[in-house]
Design a protein around this motif. Structure first.
Motif, mmCIF file in Angstrom:
data_model
loop_
_atom_site.group_PDB
_atom_site.id
_atom_site.type_symbol
_atom_site.label_atom_id
_atom_site.label_comp_id
_atom_site.label_asym_id
_atom_site.label_seq_id
_atom_site.Cartn_x
_atom_site.Cartn_y
_atom_site.Cartn_z
ATOM 1 N N TRP A 126 0.830 -1.208 0.000
ATOM 2 C CA TRP A 126 0.000 0.000 0.000
ATOM 3 C C TRP A 126 0.860 1.251 0.000
ATOM 4 C CZ3 TRP A 126 -0.652 4.343 2.957
ATOM 5 C CH2 TRP A 126 -1.776 5.108 2.657
ATOM 6 N N VAL A 127 1.936 1.249 0.775
ATOM 7 C CA VAL A 127 2.796 2.426 0.871
ATOM 8 C C VAL A 127 3.392 2.774 -0.485
ATOM 9 C CG1 VAL A 127 4.981 3.272 1.844
ATOM 10 C CG2 VAL A 127 3.317 2.131 3.312
ATOM 11 N N THR A 128 3.728 1.760 -1.266
ATOM 12 C CA THR A 128 4.345 2.004 -2.565
ATOM 13 C C THR A 128 3.331 2.077 -3.703
ATOM 14 O OG1 THR A 128 4.700 -0.385 -2.823
ATOM 15 C CG2 THR A 128 6.497 0.891 -1.868
ATOM 16 N N SER A 129 2.049 2.097 -3.363
ATOM 17 C CA SER A 129 1.023 2.132 -4.405
ATOM 18 C C SER A 129 0.815 3.556 -4.928
ATOM 19 C CB SER A 129 -0.297 1.596 -3.866
ATOM 20 O OG SER A 129 -0.826 2.459 -2.871
ATOM 21 N N ARG A 130 0.266 3.648 -6.122
ATOM 22 C CA ARG A 130 0.004 4.965 -6.703
ATOM 23 C C ARG A 130 -1.058 5.753 -5.939
ATOM 24 N NH1 ARG A 130 2.051 6.830 -11.109
ATOM 25 N NH2 ARG A 130 2.781 4.757 -11.678
ATOM 26 N N VAL A 165 6.280 10.112 -0.241
ATOM 27 C CA VAL A 165 6.716 10.788 -1.465
ATOM 28 C C VAL A 165 8.229 10.671 -1.642
ATOM 29 C CG1 VAL A 165 6.904 13.032 -2.602
ATOM 30 C CG2 VAL A 165 4.757 12.360 -1.510
ATOM 31 N N VAL A 166 8.973 10.872 -0.554
ATOM 32 C CA VAL A 166 10.438 10.790 -0.637
ATOM 33 C C VAL A 166 10.876 9.381 -1.023
ATOM 34 C CG1 VAL A 166 12.571 10.914 0.715
ATOM 35 C CG2 VAL A 166 10.872 12.722 0.906
ATOM 36 N N SER A 167 10.176 8.367 -0.502
ATOM 37 C CA SER A 167 10.541 6.994 -0.843
ATOM 38 C C SER A 167 10.360 6.719 -2.334
ATOM 39 C CB SER A 167 9.705 6.002 -0.025
ATOM 40 O OG SER A 167 8.352 6.002 -0.437
ATOM 41 N N TRP A 168 9.437 7.423 -2.972
ATOM 42 C CA TRP A 168 9.259 7.306 -4.426
ATOM 43 C C TRP A 168 10.331 8.089 -5.169
ATOM 44 C CZ3 TRP A 168 5.877 5.083 -8.032
ATOM 45 C CH2 TRP A 168 4.888 4.241 -7.491
ATOM 46 N N LEU A 169 10.629 9.286 -4.697
ATOM 47 C CA LEU A 169 11.558 10.160 -5.404
ATOM 48 C C LEU A 169 13.008 9.729 -5.252
ATOM 49 C CD1 LEU A 169 10.017 13.660 -4.571
ATOM 50 C CD2 LEU A 169 9.740 12.320 -6.664
ATOM 51 N N VAL A 170 13.323 9.085 -4.117
ATOM 52 C CA VAL A 170 14.703 8.692 -3.827
ATOM 53 C C VAL A 170 14.743 7.181 -3.619
ATOM 54 C CG1 VAL A 170 16.735 9.131 -2.411
ATOM 55 C CG2 VAL A 170 15.012 10.929 -2.718
ATOM 56 N N PRO A 171 14.762 6.396 -4.685
ATOM 57 C CA PRO A 171 14.790 4.940 -4.535
ATOM 58 C C PRO A 171 16.142 4.460 -4.036
ATOM 59 C CG PRO A 171 15.037 5.539 -6.839
ATOM 60 C CD PRO A 171 14.761 6.811 -6.100
ATOM 61 N N ALA A 172 16.185 3.231 -3.553
ATOM 62 C CA ALA A 172 17.440 2.633 -3.110
ATOM 63 C C ALA A 172 18.419 2.583 -4.272
ATOM 64 C CB ALA A 172 17.176 1.230 -2.570
ATOM 65 N N GLY A 173 19.667 2.936 -3.981
ATOM 66 C CA GLY A 173 20.692 2.934 -5.015
ATOM 67 C C GLY A 173 20.704 4.177 -5.882
ATOM 68 N N TRP A 174 19.933 5.191 -5.519
ATOM 69 C CA TRP A 174 19.895 6.426 -6.305
ATOM 70 C C TRP A 174 21.288 7.035 -6.370
ATOM 71 C CZ3 TRP A 174 19.221 11.868 -4.368
ATOM 72 C CH2 TRP A 174 18.997 12.753 -5.432
ATOM 73 N N GLN A 175 21.745 7.382 -7.556
ATOM 74 C CA GLN A 175 23.103 7.872 -7.754
ATOM 75 C C GLN A 175 23.345 9.219 -7.086
ATOM 76 O OE1 GLN A 175 25.714 6.195 -9.129
ATOM 77 N NE2 GLN A 175 24.243 4.496 -9.063
ATOM 78 N N GLY A 176 22.282 9.992 -6.875
ATOM 79 C CA GLY A 176 22.447 11.287 -6.237
ATOM 80 C C GLY A 176 22.989 11.215 -4.826
ATOM 81 N N LEU A 177 22.875 10.054 -4.202
ATOM 82 C CA LEU A 177 23.384 9.896 -2.843
ATOM 83 C C LEU A 177 24.901 9.974 -2.782
ATOM 84 C CD1 LEU A 177 21.075 6.962 -1.688
ATOM 85 C CD2 LEU A 177 20.882 9.369 -1.032
#
Length: 406
Positions: free
Chosen positions: A234-238, A295-307
């Motif tokens: 549910w948390v990751t749902s649209r 919202v942040v969990s959608w915008l910043v997925p695991a392994g995001w290169q910006g980190l």
């Protein structure tokens, strides 16, 4: 974060998968480091730098982030310690961590008094709630020792002392009945708002961060580590993303419209929403944080290169050393209020102090990490001092011995 794979329900007594894994998510420390920067900027009065922080664009601020992440890191660190060393070892570690934070709180109290004394400002003594420490030092120190006296901006540390001391029974309950434990936490939170329960402080008033209410984000963070997979779909749902984005937009309009003339919102609605209770964690603040997290969990997925960018690597270092960096931020914010600087009407000084303070926090965090790599370490402590079973090149996000857990 976007994996919709449905996992089977964890059996009672089964080790949560997060405890079996040795991988650590760098997003946790990055978020905590940014929260530390925001707390520092928000603690400088009338600071233009605070417009870079969360509090001006919604209902919640860095405090909710800090509390929730602490629940996450405590569950991971103490859960793995319990798995590795048993309950006795885990309890000893949590008590030592509580003692570390308690000692830091007392030292920070004395350091605040020293800064105010050197400044020689009666106004600063009143604003920092340290005047009574000079007028009645024995009584003030005695009440600080039992967590009843808090100089300004040190209020969060006593809450963390309680959280760490009581985390062993909380973890025991979460491992056996996670949903019931979360329900009890929610019930206590609701009772606080219904009956106005609070903890008295000295010489008058109550704790600014009411631990009876602020325990909820800590418990919620720990619960999500252990049982959050049940709602991950549910948390990751649209629909959840859309609802969260709409609530954040509503909070943005309300926050920016509050105090503007002519008002953007009806006065009746503004009077209903403000002032928003931070001491008891207003439900609107809690919902705003949860929406932000989705919202942040959608915008910043695991392994995001910006980190891996320099700025976020600096934030991560601060997050890895959260306790000393938090204390440093409190002292820097207090020093910025000295009459010597008089920043209230000088835009250039506000910008300069904000930037210098953040850079100093980053430099100190980098120094602490460097010193940590040079110290002799026990076999189960990695290069940053993190007390999880390490693997080559794998950096941790918390520490049972040093200053990386709040």
């Amino acid at each position: 974060m976007h994996d919709r794979t449905r996992s089977s329900k964890r059996l009672l007594g089964e080790t949560p998968p997060e405890f079996r894994s040795t991988g650590r998510d760098p997003r946790i420390d990055v978020c905590r480091g940014i929260a530390l920067w925001w707390i520092f900027l928000d603690h400088i009065p009338d600071n233009v730098g605070s417009w870079l922080t969360l509090r001006n664009y919604g209902f919640c601020d860095a405090a909710e982030i800090f509390m929730f992440i602490s629940g996450v890191t405590c569950a991971l660190a103490y859960g793995r310690a319990r798995q590795r060393d048993g309950w006795r070892g885990m309890i000893g570690r949590s008590l030592r961590r509580g003692w570390d934070i308690y000692a830091a709180f007392l030292l920070l109290t004395l350091a605040c008094a020293i800064v105010v004394y050197l400044a020689g400002s009666d106004r600063l003594a009143d604003d920092s709630n340290t005047r009574v420490l000079f007028e009645r030092p024995g009584a003030a120190l005695a009440h600080a020792a039992v967590l009843q006296f808090h100089p300004v901006n040190t209020d969060v540390l006593p809450v963390f002392v309680i959280c760490h001391v009581l985390f062993a029974p909380l973890l025991w309950l979460l491992l056996r009945a996670p949903n019931l434990t979360l329900g009890l936490s929610l019930s206590l939170y609701a009772l606080v708002h219904v009956f106005g329960w609070s903890i008295p402080s000295w010489p008058d008033g109550v704790w600014f961060f009411n631990p009876l209410a602020w325990q909820l984000p800590v418990v919620l963070g720990a619960w999500y580590v252990i049982e959050g997979r049940t709602i991950q779909g549910w948390v990751t749902s649209r629909p959840a993303l859309v609802l969260s984005a709409l609530y954040l937009a509503f909070g943005l309009v309300v926050a920016l419209g509050h105090g503007i003339k002519p008002p953007l919102l009806p006065q009746a609605l503004t009077d209903l929403l403000f002032p928003m209770d931070k001491s008891n964690l207003s439900p609107l603040r809690l919902l705003h944080f949860l929406a932000l997290a989705i919202v942040v969990s959608w915008l910043v997925p695991a392994g995001w290169q910006g980190l891996t960018t320099p700025m976020l690597r600096s934030a991560r270092r601060c997050g890895e050393n959260s306790l000393p960096i938090y204390c440093l931020g409190v002292l820097l914010a207090l020093a910025s209020q000295c009459d010597l600087f008089d920043i209230s009407n000088r835009l250039s000084m506000q910008i300069g102090l904000s930037l210098a303070g953040v850079l100093m926090m980053v430099a100190v965090a980098a120094l602490l990490n460097t010193l940590g790599t040079k110290r002799a370490r026990p076999p189960d402590v990695d290069a940053a001092g993190h007390d999880l079973v390490p693997r080559a090149g794998d950096r941790g996000i918390f520490d049972g011995h040093g200053a990386h857990i709040l």
